[in-house]
Design a protein around this motif. Structure first.
Motif, PDB file in Angstrom:
ATOM      1  N   VAL A 155      69.287  43.404  30.523  1.00  0.00           N
ATOM      2  CA  VAL A 155      70.069  43.528  29.294  1.00  0.00           C
ATOM      3  C   VAL A 155      70.328  44.998  28.938  1.00  0.00           C
ATOM      4  CG1 VAL A 155      69.343  41.355  28.234  1.00  0.00           C
ATOM      5  CG2 VAL A 155      68.020  43.445  27.819  1.00  0.00           C
ATOM      6  N   SER A 156      71.427  45.202  28.196  1.00  0.00           N
ATOM      7  CA  SER A 156      71.727  46.549  27.708  1.00  0.00           C
ATOM      8  C   SER A 156      70.747  46.883  26.597  1.00  0.00           C
ATOM      9  CB  SER A 156      73.146  46.607  27.143  1.00  0.00           C
ATOM     10  OG  SER A 156      74.057  46.302  28.150  1.00  0.00           O
ATOM     11  N   VAL A 157      70.296  48.122  26.605  1.00  0.00           N
ATOM     12  CA  VAL A 157      69.302  48.555  25.612  1.00  0.00           C
ATOM     13  C   VAL A 157      69.861  49.763  24.881  1.00  0.00           C
ATOM     14  CG1 VAL A 157      66.947  49.391  25.292  1.00  0.00           C
ATOM     15  CG2 VAL A 157      67.444  47.799  27.138  1.00  0.00           C
ATOM     16  N   LEU A 158      69.675  49.784  23.562  1.00  0.00           N
ATOM     17  CA  LEU A 158      70.096  50.943  22.775  1.00  0.00           C
ATOM     18  C   LEU A 158      68.839  51.622  22.227  1.00  0.00           C
ATOM     19  CD1 LEU A 158      72.337  52.599  21.427  1.00  0.00           C
ATOM     20  CD2 LEU A 158      72.273  50.994  19.523  1.00  0.00           C
ATOM     21  N   LEU A 159      68.630  52.884  22.623  1.00  0.00           N
ATOM     22  CA  LEU A 159      67.448  53.625  22.169  1.00  0.00           C
ATOM     23  C   LEU A 159      67.858  54.523  21.013  1.00  0.00           C
ATOM     24  CD1 LEU A 159      66.051  54.680  25.676  1.00  0.00           C
ATOM     25  CD2 LEU A 159      65.451  52.679  24.303  1.00  0.00           C
TER      26      LEU A 159
ATOM     27  N   SER B  64      62.790  63.042  20.811  1.00  0.00           N
ATOM     28  CA  SER B  64      61.713  62.075  20.558  1.00  0.00           C
ATOM     29  C   SER B  64      61.315  61.306  21.820  1.00  0.00           C
ATOM     30  CB  SER B  64      62.119  61.108  19.438  1.00  0.00           C
ATOM     31  OG  SER B  64      63.333  60.481  19.764  1.00  0.00           O
ATOM     32  N   GLY B  65      62.106  61.445  22.877  1.00  0.00           N
ATOM     33  CA  GLY B  65      61.707  60.812  24.149  1.00  0.00           C
ATOM     34  C   GLY B  65      62.607  59.673  24.599  1.00  0.00           C
ATOM     35  N   LYS B  66      63.854  59.630  24.110  1.00  0.00           N
ATOM     36  CA  LYS B  66      64.753  58.524  24.479  1.00  0.00           C
ATOM     37  C   LYS B  66      65.078  58.542  25.977  1.00  0.00           C
ATOM     38  CE  LYS B  66      67.809  59.924  21.469  1.00  0.00           C
ATOM     39  NZ  LYS B  66      67.035  61.048  20.878  1.00  0.00           N
ATOM     40  N   SER B  67      65.422  59.746  26.455  1.00  0.00           N
ATOM     41  CA  SER B  67      65.822  59.836  27.856  1.00  0.00           C
ATOM     42  C   SER B  67      64.641  59.500  28.782  1.00  0.00           C
ATOM     43  CB  SER B  67      66.392  61.241  28.086  1.00  0.00           C
ATOM     44  OG  SER B  67      66.149  61.686  29.340  1.00  0.00           O
ATOM     45  N   SER B  68      63.443  59.965  28.403  1.00  0.00           N
ATOM     46  CA  SER B  68      62.254  59.647  29.215  1.00  0.00           C
ATOM     47  C   SER B  68      61.970  58.151  29.188  1.00  0.00           C
ATOM     48  CB  SER B  68      61.026  60.386  28.690  1.00  0.00           C
ATOM     49  OG  SER B  68      61.285  61.737  28.615  1.00  0.00           O
TER      50      SER B  68
ATOM     51  N   ALA C  64      64.206  55.803  28.775  1.00  0.00           N
ATOM     52  CA  ALA C  64      65.234  55.145  29.600  1.00  0.00           C
ATOM     53  C   ALA C  64      64.788  55.181  31.062  1.00  0.00           C
ATOM     54  CB  ALA C  64      66.568  55.854  29.422  1.00  0.00           C
ATOM     55  N   ARG C  65      64.274  56.338  31.470  1.00  0.00           N
ATOM     56  CA  ARG C  65      63.808  56.470  32.859  1.00  0.00           C
ATOM     57  C   ARG C  65      62.603  55.545  33.111  1.00  0.00           C
ATOM     58  NH1 ARG C  65      65.094  60.134  36.750  1.00  0.00           N
ATOM     59  NH2 ARG C  65      66.442  61.390  35.413  1.00  0.00           N
TER      60      ARG C  65
ATOM     61  N   ALA D  22      72.627  50.092  39.986  1.00  0.00           N
ATOM     62  CA  ALA D  22      72.014  51.294  39.434  1.00  0.00           C
ATOM     63  C   ALA D  22      71.764  51.141  37.933  1.00  0.00           C
ATOM     64  CB  ALA D  22      72.926  52.475  39.690  1.00  0.00           C
ATOM     65  N   THR D  23      71.075  52.125  37.367  1.00  0.00           N
ATOM     66  CA  THR D  23      70.914  52.189  35.914  1.00  0.00           C
ATOM     67  C   THR D  23      71.645  53.429  35.430  1.00  0.00           C
ATOM     68  OG1 THR D  23      68.712  51.196  36.063  1.00  0.00           O
ATOM     69  CG2 THR D  23      69.237  52.347  34.015  1.00  0.00           C
ATOM     70  N   LEU D  24      72.477  53.251  34.414  1.00  0.00           N
ATOM     71  CA  LEU D  24      73.212  54.384  33.843  1.00  0.00           C
ATOM     72  C   LEU D  24      72.704  54.617  32.426  1.00  0.00           C
ATOM     73  CD1 LEU D  24      75.608  56.423  33.846  1.00  0.00           C
ATOM     74  CD2 LEU D  24      77.046  54.559  33.022  1.00  0.00           C
ATOM     75  N   TYR D  25      72.182  55.834  32.175  1.00  0.00           N
ATOM     76  CA  TYR D  25      71.740  56.165  30.815  1.00  0.00           C
ATOM     77  C   TYR D  25      72.785  57.058  30.163  1.00  0.00           C
ATOM     78  CZ  TYR D  25      69.245  58.222  26.915  1.00  0.00           C
ATOM     79  OH  TYR D  25      68.908  58.633  25.644  1.00  0.00           O
TER      80      TYR D  25
END
Ligand SMILES: Nc1ncnc2c1ncn2[C@@H]1O[C@H](COP(=O)(O)OP(=O)(O)OP(=O)(O)O)[C@@H](O)[C@H]1O
Length: 278
Positions: free
Chosen positions: A12-16, A22-26, A28-29, A67-70
């Motif tokens: 599912v698509s996730v919205l951070l 605050s650590g959103k990109s980390s 996502a990874r 793939a995963t796209l952030y």
């Protein structure tokens, strides 16, 4: 984070949602790494200031990959790119599961409020926000601060080939009291600075930057506020500020609490106290 572990197992698509640093990109990874796609590519696209069309070029070679796209700061995506992303998601619906791109979006701004203001497409918001996850600001995670500080110091020490410093109790207390507007990034930078300038030392309050030593939230949150000579009704002012914060945050209590420098629980308590409907 339990919810993050649960969504990692799905597509599912996730919205951070969370403050800068605050650590959103980390996160996502981490979601990608914990997902069945862990062996596939993880790509980050920064929406802020991205020339129109760059997103299309970025996903062109990826559409047929698992793939995963952030998308970081998705609220800043140009209008035409919002439409392109929506088209991409529609095409993905009919693509084979093995060729589906997983989208994780991050936003510092309240995307729901931007939708209400007509500044972000509602249909795209609904596609991205299947599971919204709030990443708490560091000041709401004070119990984590000692461990995170140690983690950042050990990391920086090994990166620079130096000894990690340790914290005296007084310094640790100040770190826990500070409001960390730059969140984990700010703490990480401070730790790196301390490692370089004071390798192996015992860090006391005197070694910390002035803003941390002051632990002074009011200087940041009430710049230039002066008590009028006739005085104020503090109770009414507090109620009014809470109403304004709720309105600015589009009714989201965690965000409103952050705007006021409060924890969510403290805000809930004050909503009750002032009989403000939440
Ligand atoms: N759980 C964690 N433990 C340790 N370090 C972390 C953690 N999460 C994030 N960090 C570190 O904190 C810094 C900021 O994290 P990150 O870039 O993920 O934040 P962000 O919310 O995406 O920031 P921005 O909104 O500015 O894009 C990075 O250096 C990252 O490595």
């Amino acid at each position: 984070m339990n919810a993050a572990r649960m969504v990692a197992a799905t597509d599912v698509s996730v919205l951070l949602l969370g403050e800068p640093g605050s650590g959103k990109s980390s996160l996502a990874r981490d979601i990608h790494t914990a997902s069945p796609r862990r062996k596939d590519r993880f790509l980050e696209f920064a929406c802020t200031g991205a020339p129109e069309g760059d997103l299309a070029a970025c996903v062109a070679g990826m559409e047929a990959q698992r793939a995963t796209l952030y998308l970081s700061e998705v609220s800043e995506l140009a209008t035409n790119d919002q439409a392109r992303l929506l088209n991409l998601l529609a095409r993905q619906d009919s693509a084979a599961r093995s060729a589906q791109l997983r989208i994780i979006a991050g936003s510092t701004r309240d995307l729901n409020a931007l939708v209400q203001e007509g500044r972000f497409r509602r249909d795209l918001y609904q596609r991205l926000c299947v599971v919204p996850l709030e990443v708490a600001p560091l000041r709401e995670r004070v119990l984590d601060i000692p461990l995170l500080t140690e983690h950042f110091m050990v990391l920086a020490a090994s990166r620079h080939g130096l000894d990690a410093p340790s914290l005296k109790a007084g310094a640790e207390r100040l770190l826990r009291r500070y409001h960390w507007p730059g969140n984990l990034r700010e703490l990480g930078n401070l730790c790196e600075r301390l490692v370089i300038l004071l390798p192996g030392a015992e860090i006391g309050p005197e070694n910390l930057p002035r803003e941390v030593r002051r632990g002074d939230v009011s200087a940041e949150t009430a710049p230039g506020f002066e008590l009028p000579p006739q005085g104020i009704d503090l109770n009414s002012l507090e109620a009014e500020l809470i109403r304004q914060a709720l309105s600015l945050a589009g009714g989201n209590k965690s965000r409103a609490a952050r705007l006021l420098g409060l924890t969510r629980d403290t805000l809930l308590y004050r909503l009750q106290k002032h009989l403000i409907p939440g």
